[in-house]
Design a protein around this motif. Sequence first.
Motif, PDB file in Angstrom:
ATOM      1  N   VAL A  83       0.854  -1.195   0.000  1.00  0.00           N
ATOM      2  CA  VAL A  83       0.000   0.000   0.000  1.00  0.00           C
ATOM      3  C   VAL A  83       0.886   1.240   0.000  1.00  0.00           C
ATOM      4  O   VAL A  83       0.702   2.170  -0.796  1.00  0.00           O
ATOM      5  CB  VAL A  83      -0.932   0.035   1.236  1.00  0.00           C
ATOM      6  N   LYS A  84       1.887   1.257   0.900  1.00  0.00           N
ATOM      7  CA  LYS A  84       2.737   2.446   1.045  1.00  0.00           C
ATOM      8  C   LYS A  84       3.569   2.693  -0.205  1.00  0.00           C
ATOM      9  O   LYS A  84       3.697   3.835  -0.657  1.00  0.00           O
ATOM     10  CB  LYS A  84       3.635   2.299   2.270  1.00  0.00           C
ATOM     11  N   VAL A  85       4.129   1.634  -0.758  1.00  0.00           N
ATOM     12  CA  VAL A  85       4.947   1.785  -1.971  1.00  0.00           C
ATOM     13  C   VAL A  85       4.089   2.310  -3.116  1.00  0.00           C
ATOM     14  O   VAL A  85       4.490   3.226  -3.848  1.00  0.00           O
ATOM     15  CB  VAL A  85       5.605   0.430  -2.344  1.00  0.00           C
ATOM     16  N   THR A  86       2.893   1.723  -3.253  1.00  0.00           N
ATOM     17  CA  THR A  86       1.996   2.134  -4.342  1.00  0.00           C
ATOM     18  C   THR A  86       1.598   3.601  -4.177  1.00  0.00           C
ATOM     19  O   THR A  86       1.612   4.373  -5.150  1.00  0.00           O
ATOM     20  CB  THR A  86       0.733   1.248  -4.373  1.00  0.00           C
ATOM     21  N   LEU A  87       1.271   3.975  -2.946  1.00  0.00           N
ATOM     22  CA  LEU A  87       0.873   5.362  -2.681  1.00  0.00           C
ATOM     23  C   LEU A  87       2.041   6.309  -2.951  1.00  0.00           C
ATOM     24  O   LEU A  87       1.861   7.382  -3.539  1.00  0.00           O
ATOM     25  CB  LEU A  87       0.402   5.512  -1.228  1.00  0.00           C
ATOM     26  N   PHE A  88       3.236   5.890  -2.544  1.00  0.00           N
ATOM     27  CA  PHE A  88       4.428   6.715  -2.763  1.00  0.00           C
ATOM     28  C   PHE A  88       4.621   6.998  -4.255  1.00  0.00           C
ATOM     29  O   PHE A  88       4.795   8.140  -4.668  1.00  0.00           O
ATOM     30  CB  PHE A  88       5.661   6.022  -2.178  1.00  0.00           C
ATOM     31  N   ARG A  89       4.532   5.925  -5.039  1.00  0.00           N
ATOM     32  CA  ARG A  89       4.717   6.096  -6.495  1.00  0.00           C
ATOM     33  C   ARG A  89       3.643   6.998  -7.081  1.00  0.00           C
ATOM     34  O   ARG A  89       3.929   7.859  -7.915  1.00  0.00           O
ATOM     35  CB  ARG A  89       4.672   4.733  -7.187  1.00  0.00           C
ATOM     36  N   ALA A  90       2.414   6.795  -6.630  1.00  0.00           N
ATOM     37  CA  ALA A  90       1.296   7.587  -7.176  1.00  0.00           C
ATOM     38  C   ALA A  90       1.478   9.063  -6.839  1.00  0.00           C
ATOM     39  O   ALA A  90       1.327   9.939  -7.695  1.00  0.00           O
ATOM     40  CB  ALA A  90      -0.023   7.067  -6.623  1.00  0.00           C
ATOM     41  N   ARG A  91       1.839   9.348  -5.589  1.00  0.00           N
ATOM     42  CA  ARG A  91       2.000  10.753  -5.187  1.00  0.00           C
ATOM     43  C   ARG A  91       3.181  11.397  -5.906  1.00  0.00           C
ATOM     44  O   ARG A  91       3.113  12.569  -6.310  1.00  0.00           O
ATOM     45  CB  ARG A  91       2.188  10.858  -3.667  1.00  0.00           C
ATOM     46  N   GLN A  92       4.275  10.641  -6.052  1.00  0.00           N
ATOM     47  CA  GLN A  92       5.433  11.180  -6.758  1.00  0.00           C
ATOM     48  C   GLN A  92       5.064  11.531  -8.195  1.00  0.00           C
ATOM     49  O   GLN A  92       5.454  12.580  -8.710  1.00  0.00           O
ATOM     50  CB  GLN A  92       6.588  10.155  -6.755  1.00  0.00           C
ATOM     51  N   GLN A  93       4.287  10.667  -8.797  1.00  0.00           N
ATOM     52  CA  GLN A  93       3.891  10.903 -10.176  1.00  0.00           C
ATOM     53  C   GLN A  93       3.029  12.161 -10.285  1.00  0.00           C
ATOM     54  O   GLN A  93       3.227  12.989 -11.187  1.00  0.00           O
ATOM     55  CB  GLN A  93       3.129   9.700 -10.710  1.00  0.00           C
ATOM     56  N   LEU A  94       2.109  12.299  -9.327  1.00  0.00           N
ATOM     57  CA  LEU A  94       1.256  13.496  -9.322  1.00  0.00           C
ATOM     58  C   LEU A  94       2.098  14.752  -9.154  1.00  0.00           C
ATOM     59  O   LEU A  94       1.883  15.759  -9.822  1.00  0.00           O
ATOM     60  CB  LEU A  94       0.227  13.411  -8.185  1.00  0.00           C
ATOM     61  N   LYS A  95       3.072  14.662  -8.249  1.00  0.00           N
ATOM     62  CA  LYS A  95       3.939  15.823  -7.985  1.00  0.00           C
ATOM     63  C   LYS A  95       4.675  16.227  -9.262  1.00  0.00           C
ATOM     64  O   LYS A  95       4.716  17.417  -9.619  1.00  0.00           O
ATOM     65  CB  LYS A  95       4.938  15.436  -6.890  1.00  0.00           C
ATOM     66  N   GLU A  96       5.235  15.232  -9.942  1.00  0.00           N
ATOM     67  CA  GLU A  96       5.964  15.495 -11.192  1.00  0.00           C
ATOM     68  C   GLU A  96       5.058  16.147 -12.224  1.00  0.00           C
ATOM     69  O   GLU A  96       5.422  17.144 -12.860  1.00  0.00           O
ATOM     70  CB  GLU A  96       6.519  14.173 -11.775  1.00  0.00           C
ATOM     71  N   GLN A  97       3.858  15.563 -12.367  1.00  0.00           N
ATOM     72  CA  GLN A  97       2.918  16.067 -13.368  1.00  0.00           C
ATOM     73  C   GLN A  97       2.513  17.505 -13.066  1.00  0.00           C
ATOM     74  O   GLN A  97       2.429  18.329 -13.970  1.00  0.00           O
ATOM     75  CB  GLN A  97       1.663  15.182 -13.392  1.00  0.00           C
ATOM     76  N   LEU A  98       2.290  17.785 -11.781  1.00  0.00           N
ATOM     77  CA  LEU A  98       1.890  19.136 -11.403  1.00  0.00           C
ATOM     78  C   LEU A  98       3.013  20.125 -11.689  1.00  0.00           C
ATOM     79  O   LEU A  98       2.790  21.250 -12.132  1.00  0.00           O
ATOM     80  CB  LEU A  98       1.491  19.184  -9.923  1.00  0.00           C
ATOM     81  N   LYS A  99       4.245  19.695 -11.436  1.00  0.00           N
ATOM     82  CA  LYS A  99       5.410  20.557 -11.714  1.00  0.00           C
ATOM     83  C   LYS A  99       5.513  20.851 -13.197  1.00  0.00           C
ATOM     84  O   LYS A  99       5.712  21.993 -13.627  1.00  0.00           O
ATOM     85  CB  LYS A  99       6.689  19.872 -11.237  1.00  0.00           C
TER      86      LYS A  99
END
Lengths: 169, 163
Positions: A147-163
Amino acid sequence: MKEISFKNDILPLGDKLYRLALRITCNKQEAEDVVQDTLIKLWEGREKLKEVDNLTVYAMTVCRNQALDHNAKHENKNISLEDSGVDGFDNQHMPDERLIYNQRYEIINELINRMPEKQRTVIQLRDIEGRNYQEISLMMNISLADVKVTLFRARQQLKEQLKKQKNGL
Amino acid sequence: MDYKYIEQLLERYWQCETTLEEEQILHSFFKQHDVPEHLQQYADLFSYESEAAQECLSDDFKQRMLDMVDEEPAVEAKTIKFVSRITPLFKAAAVVAIALTIGNVAERTMQDNSVGDNAGAPSIADTYTRTEDITATIHIIDRNQSESMAKADTVQVDDITRR
């Protein structure tokens, strides 16, 4: 435990189930079908529900499985992301501010829906529904670490996309 | 204004180290309108998430579901009916059982009494063992009665003559 009532115990879960189903199927009509199937299934198995510790967690698990089955059956339809997300807006008669807001809403919705199912479901359960890691691991039938790894990847991806978006604007 | 706390929270949020409560603080923060420029890019995400949590089924759908399941409680009611249909039988059986028990006990008590007589236990019958005694007593009662009746008659006659 007391008798399970459809109106008081099962139907009130509908909105949560709908949001989850919408995240997985990315289509309002299909999400409604999934919720309908899930609610009926829960109701028909209501004797079993009396022994369930956490009805919400159980219902979400059933709903996710129904949605995944649904996706597998309608795989061809689901490839296109054009129909995804909020399709009920009447953009022509909307004040500008609201229109812009809805466009931004659309963009984020698209960003999340473009992720793999596992990632967008984790985002849905944690960041939108506010469930804890333990519940999410039960709902998705995966380990806490997963769960944590999946959430980490998802949030990182969102952060990148927003940037990226910010730099692009 | 100092946004250090929010920036810190955000940094931990991306690392998945925030608690649900801290994530709630972030959502509340980004809900307000004056978000500083350098954090603006994340405002959309958090306000989208808050908004998405409000999405719900139409009342129409819910009504349809209620109508669909409407038949089911009737089936459930039948099960209850079946049990309640049997209950009067249990009641009747209980009444019969009680009646039988009482009858049984009464019969036994009576049997016990007659056994007692045979054993020579003292009883009312012993008071009048001899027939002469009984006849004598009856005579006494009889005499007393006729005497008092005769008295009453004379009193009555007296009353009438006085008038």
